[in-house]
Write a protein that holds these residues in place. Structure first.
Motif, PDB file in Angstrom:
ATOM      1  N   TYR A   1       0.839  -1.204   0.000  1.00  0.00           N
ATOM      2  CA  TYR A   1       0.000   0.000   0.000  1.00  0.00           C
ATOM      3  C   TYR A   1       0.878   1.260   0.000  1.00  0.00           C
ATOM      4  O   TYR A   1       0.619   2.216  -0.748  1.00  0.00           O
ATOM      5  CB  TYR A   1      -0.934   0.006   1.217  1.00  0.00           C
ATOM      6  CG  TYR A   1      -1.909   1.168   1.186  1.00  0.00           C
ATOM      7  CD1 TYR A   1      -3.115   1.066   0.506  1.00  0.00           C
ATOM      8  CD2 TYR A   1      -1.598   2.387   1.790  1.00  0.00           C
ATOM      9  CE1 TYR A   1      -3.990   2.135   0.432  1.00  0.00           C
ATOM     10  CE2 TYR A   1      -2.461   3.457   1.725  1.00  0.00           C
ATOM     11  CZ  TYR A   1      -3.655   3.330   1.046  1.00  0.00           C
ATOM     12  OH  TYR A   1      -4.513   4.406   0.959  1.00  0.00           O
TER      13      TYR A   1
ATOM     14  N   GLY B   1      -8.357   6.640  10.294  1.00  0.00           N
ATOM     15  CA  GLY B   1      -8.052   5.688   9.220  1.00  0.00           C
ATOM     16  C   GLY B   1      -6.757   6.127   8.549  1.00  0.00           C
ATOM     17  O   GLY B   1      -6.737   6.460   7.374  1.00  0.00           O
TER      18      GLY B   1
ATOM     19  N   ASP C   1      -6.177   3.526  13.257  1.00  0.00           N
ATOM     20  CA  ASP C   1      -6.516   2.620  12.155  1.00  0.00           C
ATOM     21  C   ASP C   1      -6.870   1.259  12.747  1.00  0.00           C
ATOM     22  O   ASP C   1      -6.350   0.867  13.792  1.00  0.00           O
ATOM     23  CB  ASP C   1      -5.350   2.489  11.167  1.00  0.00           C
ATOM     24  CG  ASP C   1      -5.818   2.030   9.802  1.00  0.00           C
ATOM     25  OD1 ASP C   1      -5.899   2.874   8.890  1.00  0.00           O
ATOM     26  OD2 ASP C   1      -6.120   0.831   9.651  1.00  0.00           O
ATOM     27  N   GLN C   2      -7.753   0.559  12.037  1.00  0.00           N
ATOM     28  CA  GLN C   2      -8.208  -0.752  12.505  1.00  0.00           C
ATOM     29  C   GLN C   2      -7.206  -1.866  12.180  1.00  0.00           C
ATOM     30  O   GLN C   2      -7.201  -2.908  12.820  1.00  0.00           O
ATOM     31  CB  GLN C   2      -9.526  -1.057  11.789  1.00  0.00           C
ATOM     32  CG  GLN C   2     -10.281  -2.240  12.296  1.00  0.00           C
ATOM     33  CD  GLN C   2     -11.609  -2.367  11.560  1.00  0.00           C
ATOM     34  OE1 GLN C   2     -11.673  -2.227  10.339  1.00  0.00           O
ATOM     35  NE2 GLN C   2     -12.657  -2.627  12.269  1.00  0.00           N
ATOM     36  N   SER C   3      -6.380  -1.627  11.173  1.00  0.00           N
ATOM     37  CA  SER C   3      -5.499  -2.681  10.664  1.00  0.00           C
ATOM     38  C   SER C   3      -4.192  -2.739  11.449  1.00  0.00           C
ATOM     39  O   SER C   3      -3.485  -1.735  11.576  1.00  0.00           O
ATOM     40  CB  SER C   3      -5.209  -2.402   9.177  1.00  0.00           C
ATOM     41  OG  SER C   3      -3.947  -2.914   8.812  1.00  0.00           O
TER      42      SER C   3
ATOM     43  N   MET D   1      -1.241  -1.740   9.177  1.00  0.00           N
ATOM     44  CA  MET D   1      -1.166  -0.297   8.931  1.00  0.00           C
ATOM     45  C   MET D   1      -0.650   0.427  10.178  1.00  0.00           C
ATOM     46  O   MET D   1       0.183   1.344  10.088  1.00  0.00           O
ATOM     47  CB  MET D   1      -2.537   0.255   8.531  1.00  0.00           C
ATOM     48  CG  MET D   1      -3.035  -0.229   7.177  1.00  0.00           C
ATOM     49  SD  MET D   1      -1.992   0.321   5.806  1.00  0.00           S
ATOM     50  CE  MET D   1      -3.198   0.371   4.469  1.00  0.00           C
TER      51      MET D   1
ATOM     52  N   ARG E   1      -7.573   1.142  16.441  1.00  0.00           N
ATOM     53  CA  ARG E   1      -8.957   1.321  16.896  1.00  0.00           C
ATOM     54  C   ARG E   1      -9.910   1.149  15.731  1.00  0.00           C
ATOM     55  O   ARG E   1      -9.589   1.500  14.601  1.00  0.00           O
ATOM     56  CB  ARG E   1      -9.176   2.739  17.419  1.00  0.00           C
ATOM     57  CG  ARG E   1      -8.565   3.028  18.767  1.00  0.00           C
ATOM     58  CD  ARG E   1      -8.792   4.477  19.087  1.00  0.00           C
ATOM     59  NE  ARG E   1      -8.181   4.879  20.338  1.00  0.00           N
ATOM     60  CZ  ARG E   1      -8.809   4.894  21.508  1.00  0.00           C
ATOM     61  NH1 ARG E   1     -10.069   4.529  21.585  1.00  0.00           N
ATOM     62  NH2 ARG E   1      -8.182   5.286  22.598  1.00  0.00           N
ATOM     63  N   ASP E   2     -11.103   0.684  16.059  1.00  0.00           N
ATOM     64  CA  ASP E   2     -12.218   0.644  15.097  1.00  0.00           C
ATOM     65  C   ASP E   2     -12.978   1.959  15.248  1.00  0.00           C
ATOM     66  O   ASP E   2     -13.465   2.268  16.346  1.00  0.00           O
ATOM     67  CB  ASP E   2     -13.112  -0.554  15.428  1.00  0.00           C
ATOM     68  CG  ASP E   2     -14.323  -0.656  14.508  1.00  0.00           C
ATOM     69  OD1 ASP E   2     -14.551   0.270  13.693  1.00  0.00           O
ATOM     70  OD2 ASP E   2     -15.040  -1.665  14.617  1.00  0.00           O
ATOM     71  N   LEU E   3     -13.105   2.733  14.184  1.00  0.00           N
ATOM     72  CA  LEU E   3     -13.780   4.037  14.279  1.00  0.00           C
ATOM     73  C   LEU E   3     -15.235   3.890  14.718  1.00  0.00           C
ATOM     74  O   LEU E   3     -15.804   4.813  15.303  1.00  0.00           O
ATOM     75  CB  LEU E   3     -13.703   4.770  12.935  1.00  0.00           C
ATOM     76  CG  LEU E   3     -12.296   5.249  12.553  1.00  0.00           C
ATOM     77  CD1 LEU E   3     -12.292   5.745  11.110  1.00  0.00           C
ATOM     78  CD2 LEU E   3     -11.813   6.348  13.490  1.00  0.00           C
TER      79      LEU E   3
ATOM     80  N   THR F   1      -9.097  10.282   5.172  1.00  0.00           N
ATOM     81  CA  THR F   1      -9.006  10.131   3.714  1.00  0.00           C
ATOM     82  C   THR F   1      -9.112   8.653   3.337  1.00  0.00           C
ATOM     83  O   THR F   1      -8.477   7.795   3.943  1.00  0.00           O
ATOM     84  CB  THR F   1      -7.672  10.714   3.169  1.00  0.00           C
ATOM     85  OG1 THR F   1      -6.583  10.120   3.859  1.00  0.00           O
ATOM     86  CG2 THR F   1      -7.624  12.224   3.332  1.00  0.00           C
ATOM     87  N   ALA F   2      -9.932   8.412   2.323  1.00  0.00           N
ATOM     88  CA  ALA F   2     -10.050   7.088   1.695  1.00  0.00           C
ATOM     89  C   ALA F   2     -10.432   5.986   2.677  1.00  0.00           C
ATOM     90  O   ALA F   2     -10.029   4.834   2.503  1.00  0.00           O
ATOM     91  CB  ALA F   2      -8.734   6.745   0.978  1.00  0.00           C
ATOM     92  N   THR F   3     -11.219   6.332   3.679  1.00  0.00           N
ATOM     93  CA  THR F   3     -11.540   5.368   4.737  1.00  0.00           C
ATOM     94  C   THR F   3     -13.045   5.140   4.922  1.00  0.00           C
ATOM     95  O   THR F   3     -13.493   3.990   5.064  1.00  0.00           O
ATOM     96  CB  THR F   3     -10.909   5.848   6.072  1.00  0.00           C
ATOM     97  OG1 THR F   3      -9.486   5.803   5.944  1.00  0.00           O
ATOM     98  CG2 THR F   3     -11.349   4.992   7.245  1.00  0.00           C
TER      99      THR F   3
HETATM  100  C1  LIG Z   1      -7.396   3.030   1.675  1.00  0.00           C
HETATM  101  S1  LIG Z   1      -6.764   3.105   3.275  1.00  0.00           S
HETATM  102  C2  LIG Z   1      -6.528   4.848   3.496  1.00  0.00           C
HETATM  103  C3  LIG Z   1      -5.347   5.150   4.374  1.00  0.00           C
HETATM  104  C4  LIG Z   1      -4.904   6.631   4.388  1.00  0.00           C
HETATM  105  N1  LIG Z   1      -5.875   7.482   5.025  1.00  0.00           N
HETATM  106  C5  LIG Z   1      -4.614   7.122   2.973  1.00  0.00           C
HETATM  107  O1  LIG Z   1      -5.315   8.015   2.481  1.00  0.00           O
HETATM  108  O2  LIG Z   1      -3.669   6.585   2.368  1.00  0.00           O
HETATM  109  C6  LIG Z   1      -8.196   2.808   4.262  1.00  0.00           C
HETATM  110  C7  LIG Z   1      -7.855   2.594   5.723  1.00  0.00           C
HETATM  111  O3  LIG Z   1      -9.052   2.609   6.494  1.00  0.00           O
HETATM  112  C8  LIG Z   1      -8.871   1.704   7.571  1.00  0.00           C
HETATM  113  N2  LIG Z   1     -10.182   1.355   8.119  1.00  0.00           N
HETATM  114  C9  LIG Z   1     -11.206   0.751   7.469  1.00  0.00           C
HETATM  115  N3  LIG Z   1     -12.240   0.589   8.308  1.00  0.00           N
HETATM  116  C10 LIG Z   1     -11.864   1.118   9.504  1.00  0.00           C
HETATM  117  C11 LIG Z   1     -12.487   1.242  10.783  1.00  0.00           C
HETATM  118  N4  LIG Z   1     -13.731   0.788  10.997  1.00  0.00           N
HETATM  119  N5  LIG Z   1     -11.806   1.823  11.790  1.00  0.00           N
HETATM  120  C12 LIG Z   1     -10.533   2.287  11.580  1.00  0.00           C
HETATM  121  N6  LIG Z   1      -9.887   2.178  10.403  1.00  0.00           N
HETATM  122  C13 LIG Z   1     -10.538   1.600   9.381  1.00  0.00           C
HETATM  123  C14 LIG Z   1      -8.135   0.549   6.920  1.00  0.00           C
HETATM  124  O4  LIG Z   1      -7.531  -0.300   7.862  1.00  0.00           O
HETATM  125  C15 LIG Z   1      -7.163   1.274   6.008  1.00  0.00           C
HETATM  126  O5  LIG Z   1      -5.927   1.509   6.619  1.00  0.00           O
END
Ligand SMILES: C[S@@+](CC[C@H](N)C(=O)[O-])C[C@H]1O[C@@H](n2cnc3c(N)ncnc32)[C@H](O)[C@@H]1O
Length: 262
Positions: A10, A44, A67-69, A72, A91-93, A108-110
């Motif tokens: 990524y 995220g 971030d949940q992952s 990451m 954390r899970d948002l 962004t992108a989350t």
């Molecule tokens: C496409 S990536 C975007 C990462 C970064 N913000 C960027 O723009 O490059 C999406 C991220 O959202 C996180 N994510 C998805 N669902 C989530 C949740 N419920 N809580 C926290 N993070 C979450 C994923 O683990 C992932 O790292």
């Protein structure tokens, strides 16, 4: 649905996301300049590339990057090791329950990976100080529609059909109207939501396949055993590229909103 990300891939491949993050921050903070000592959250954060752009504007501020992952979070922790302004937490948002409150939440992108936006926005509103801002961008209505159609066609193929029985899409591509309503119901004001297109071309089918496998199709690949993942991605990329230059038809949903001042 949750699945694990390949944080190393990524980090290499998600260049479009960094450009979008820079554009979002530039536009939003041009209107609401930061003093530089604010408390911010990146909701995220992924590997932290966009978090880094936020930190450039917070010389005396702090960022909680969540971030949940696990992968990451590990990558973001390594990136910000030794930077006392940053805390990275897994954390899970949807379960966000932080003691402190923030002047700014960036994301962004989350959000399109999160199924319940009503709950998400309520959690984010509670985490903002009175007068605090939400600045976010994610996939919106119509996002990657051509990729989705190509993936659906491949999923119907007899080779994979049984694997996807009962499978649910991990994507939640909301429209501006419903997002405005949800934000207002969660307690936000001065809500602005709009879509814009970001068609993203790739130099070859192989490049497209590598990108799709890491950045776009994680939720699909979670349904497949290891040996089936690469052929599945190759089939989707091949369909998408048939008859022209490979393009991912991104549509971004932009969100600006404020928690009312006390
Ligand atoms: C496409 S990536 C975007 C990462 C970064 N913000 C960027 O723009 O490059 C999406 C991220 O959202 C996180 N994510 C998805 N669902 C989530 C949740 N419920 N809580 C926290 N993070 C979450 C994923 O683990 C992932 O790292």
């Amino acid at each position: 649905m949750t699945f694990e990300w390949d944080a190393d891939e990524y980090e290499v491949l998600a260049a479009p996301h960094v450009g979008w993050g820079a554009g979002l921050l530039g536009g939003a903070l041009g209107r609401w300049p930061l003093v530089g000592d604010e408390a911010a959250m990146d909701a995220g954060c992924g590997t932290g590339r966009v978090t880094e752009l936020l930190l450039e504007r917070l010389a005396r501020g702090t960022v909680l990057a969540v971030d949940q992952s696990a992968a990451m979070v590990e990558a973001a922790r390594a990136r910000f090791d030794g930077d006392g302004r940053v805390r990275v937490e897994r954390r899970d948002l949807l379960e966000l329950d932080v003691e402190e409150q923030f002047d700014l939440i960036l994301s962004t992108a989350t959000f399109h990976w999160i199924p319940d936006h009503d709950r998400l926005f309520r959690r984010l509103a509670r985490a903002l100080k009175p007068g605090g801002r939400l600045v976010a961008q994610c996939g919106g209505a119509g996002n990657v529609a051509r990729v989705e159609a190509a993936a659906e066609a491949v999923m119907r193929d007899s080779r994979w059909r049984a694997r996807f029985a009962g499978w649910e899409s991990p994507w939640n591509f909301a429209g501006p109207g419903q997002t405005e309503e949800r934000l207002e119901a969660a307690g936000f004001e001065k809500v602005e939501v709009w879509l814009h297109e970001e068609p993203t071309p790739f130099g070859s089918v192989d490049e497209l396949a590598r990108y799709l496998g890491t950045v776009v199709l994680g939720g699909h690949l979670a349904a497949l055993p290891a040996a089936e993942k690469e052929p599945f991605v190759a089939a989707v990329a091949g369909r998408l590229a048939a008859g022209g230059q490979p393009v991912v038809d991104y549509v971004r949903l932009n969100i600006l909103a404020r928690r009312p001042a006390a």
